[in-house]
Design an enzyme around this catalytic site. Structure first.
Site, PDB file in Angstrom:
ATOM      1  N   HIS A  14      -5.509  31.154  21.782  1.00 21.01           N
ATOM      2  CA  HIS A  14      -5.722  31.533  23.176  1.00 21.01           C
ATOM      3  C   HIS A  14      -4.929  30.657  24.137  1.00 21.01           C
ATOM      4  O   HIS A  14      -4.411  31.156  25.151  1.00 21.01           O
ATOM      5  CB  HIS A  14      -7.215  31.463  23.509  1.00 21.01           C
ATOM      6  CG  HIS A  14      -7.992  32.656  23.046  1.00 21.01           C
ATOM      7  ND1 HIS A  14      -8.215  33.750  23.843  1.00 21.01           N
ATOM      8  CD2 HIS A  14      -8.594  32.932  21.863  1.00 21.01           C
ATOM      9  CE1 HIS A  14      -8.924  34.649  23.187  1.00 21.01           C
ATOM     10  NE2 HIS A  14      -9.170  34.170  21.967  1.00 21.01           N
ATOM     11  N   SER A  51       4.585  47.376  16.773  1.00 18.22           N
ATOM     12  CA  SER A  51       3.197  47.235  16.340  1.00 18.22           C
ATOM     13  C   SER A  51       3.173  46.419  15.060  1.00 18.22           C
ATOM     14  O   SER A  51       3.929  46.699  14.119  1.00 18.22           O
ATOM     15  CB  SER A  51       2.572  48.608  16.112  1.00 18.22           C
ATOM     16  OG  SER A  51       1.235  48.486  15.677  1.00 18.22           O
ATOM     17  N   HIS A  66      -3.236  41.004  14.838  1.00 14.48           N
ATOM     18  CA  HIS A  66      -2.655  42.257  15.334  1.00 14.48           C
ATOM     19  C   HIS A  66      -1.875  41.950  16.609  1.00 14.48           C
ATOM     20  O   HIS A  66      -2.295  41.110  17.416  1.00 14.48           O
ATOM     21  CB  HIS A  66      -3.774  43.264  15.634  1.00 14.48           C
ATOM     22  CG  HIS A  66      -3.380  44.325  16.620  1.00 14.48           C
ATOM     23  ND1 HIS A  66      -3.736  44.259  17.957  1.00 14.48           N
ATOM     24  CD2 HIS A  66      -2.654  45.457  16.476  1.00 14.48           C
ATOM     25  CE1 HIS A  66      -3.259  45.318  18.579  1.00 14.48           C
ATOM     26  NE2 HIS A  66      -2.594  46.055  17.711  1.00 14.48           N
ATOM     27  N   ASN A  68       0.851  44.188  19.524  1.00 13.84           N
ATOM     28  CA  ASN A  68       1.755  45.276  19.878  1.00 13.84           C
ATOM     29  C   ASN A  68       2.156  45.154  21.343  1.00 13.84           C
ATOM     30  O   ASN A  68       1.420  44.592  22.163  1.00 13.84           O
ATOM     31  CB  ASN A  68       1.143  46.656  19.586  1.00 13.84           C
ATOM     32  CG  ASN A  68       0.050  47.029  20.565  1.00 13.84           C
ATOM     33  OD1 ASN A  68       0.319  47.385  21.705  1.00 13.84           O
ATOM     34  ND2 ASN A  68      -1.198  46.944  20.114  1.00 13.84           N
ATOM     35  N   HIS A  81      -2.443  41.157   7.103  1.00 12.96           N
ATOM     36  CA  HIS A  81      -3.610  40.826   6.282  1.00 12.96           C
ATOM     37  C   HIS A  81      -3.152  39.784   5.259  1.00 12.96           C
ATOM     38  O   HIS A  81      -2.167  39.998   4.541  1.00 12.96           O
ATOM     39  CB  HIS A  81      -4.149  42.068   5.585  1.00 12.96           C
ATOM     40  CG  HIS A  81      -4.618  43.130   6.543  1.00 12.96           C
ATOM     41  ND1 HIS A  81      -5.781  43.008   7.260  1.00 12.96           N
ATOM     42  CD2 HIS A  81      -4.064  44.320   6.904  1.00 12.96           C
ATOM     43  CE1 HIS A  81      -5.945  44.083   8.012  1.00 12.96           C
ATOM     44  NE2 HIS A  81      -4.920  44.892   7.823  1.00 12.96           N
ATOM     45  N   GLY A 113       2.464  63.500  16.194  1.00 14.02           N
ATOM     46  CA  GLY A 113       3.291  63.867  15.047  1.00 14.02           C
ATOM     47  C   GLY A 113       4.149  62.767  14.481  1.00 14.02           C
ATOM     48  O   GLY A 113       5.108  63.045  13.757  1.00 14.02           O
TER      49      GLY A 113
END
Length: 292
Positions: free
Chosen positions: A162, A114, A128, A130, A118, A275
């Site tokens: 793109h 991931s 972004h 992932n 910025h 978790g």
């Protein structure tokens, strides 16, 4: 080792190799920025630490660079975790996809990379990316993609981003790009603002054709598309002059990004529900943001 255990190991190894390639390329961008805004700062380097899921549930590497010449904050995380889904997470997964046997055996395994960047210069778009693999005793699937998040939009940047992704998807099926682009447009939409988070990209989830090799090859090409789609945009914009007006626009746009990731993003919800290290899960948040 069973066939699936071998496949898990291959997927986990691929995500780690992609992480290493991206980290090296981003540090090279920092070192190579020698003229223009930010060039007088020290070249950024990634701080790397291990992450652990609660209990003996695996972990990964959290790699974060802050305050560099080009990147204000960028995180590149990779993890391989396993365990038993909590009742809440189990219900959420079952609601998303038909996973045979999940109600009787809530074990899971997940691996992926991931990335969120910025940027210092408001003309350089945030981004972004992932890719991931998920397994339960009854099913496995791949997911991921990448999307561009400029606060100041340039048509040639959007088009270039793109086009590279389309070229990588066309190797598998020319019908993939329009479908995954539309999926990204739908997924990265902020309902309470009535607008998209950025200018889109590609996205898929719950992808299982039944042919693991073909699906793994597809998710690899989605990952391979990232650097050639994004790095040329950074090179094009990193030395472009900017001032307080551009910075204000950037900080307000980051507020939109933070809202989406905290309210809607599946990865954020899953990581916290299972978790995983909360600092790694929330790595996507910008260092500074502003609301009008």
């Amino acid at each position: 080792m069973t066939a699936m255990e071998s496949e898990k190991a291959r997927a986990s190894g691929w995500f780690r190799a992609l992480r290493d390639e991206i980290v090296a390329r981003f540090e090279a961008l920092e070192a190579g920025h020698e003229a223009g805004p930010g060039a007088g700062a020290l070249a950024g380097r990634f701080d790397v630490r291990e992450t652990r899921r609660a209990g003996d549930g695996g972990g990964g590497l959290m790699s974060v660079m802050k305050g560099g010449r080009v990147f204000e904050k960028v995180g590149v995380n990779v993890s391989t975790v396993h365990g038993t889904l909590s009742p809440a997470a189990q219900a959420a997964m079952a609601a998303r996809k038909d996973m045979p046997g999940l109600a009787d055996d809530p074990r899971f395994w997940a691996s992926g990379i991931s990335l969120v960047a910025h940027m210092q210069n408001p003309h350089v778009p945030a981004v972004h990316m992932n890719t991931r693999m998920f397994w339960t005793p009854g099913a496995w699937w791949f997911g991921g993609g990448s999307d561009l998040n400029p606060c100041i939009e340039y048509d040639e940047d959007t088009s270039g981003f793109h086009c590279v992704q389309k070229a990588h998807l066309d190797r598998h099926d020319p019908a993939l790009y329009p479908r995954l682009k539309a999926w990204a447009d739908e997924y990265f939409f902020v309902p309470h603002r009535g607008r998209a988070r950025g200018v889109g990209g590609i996205f898929l989830d719950d992808h299982c054709s039944g042919d693991w090799e073909a699906d793994f090859a597809l998710i690899q090409d989605i990952g391979r598309a990232f650097l050639p789609a994004y790095v040329p945009l950074v090179e094009r914009r990193k030395a472009q002059p900017w001032g307080e007006a551009e910075r204000e626009t950037q900080l307000i746009h980051r507020g939109l990004y933070a809202e989406y990731n905290l309210v809607y993003d599946r990865g954020t919800k899953f990581g916290l529900a299972t978790g995983h290290d909360p600092d790694a899960v929330l790595m996507s948040l910008p260092p500074l943001a502003k609301w009008a």
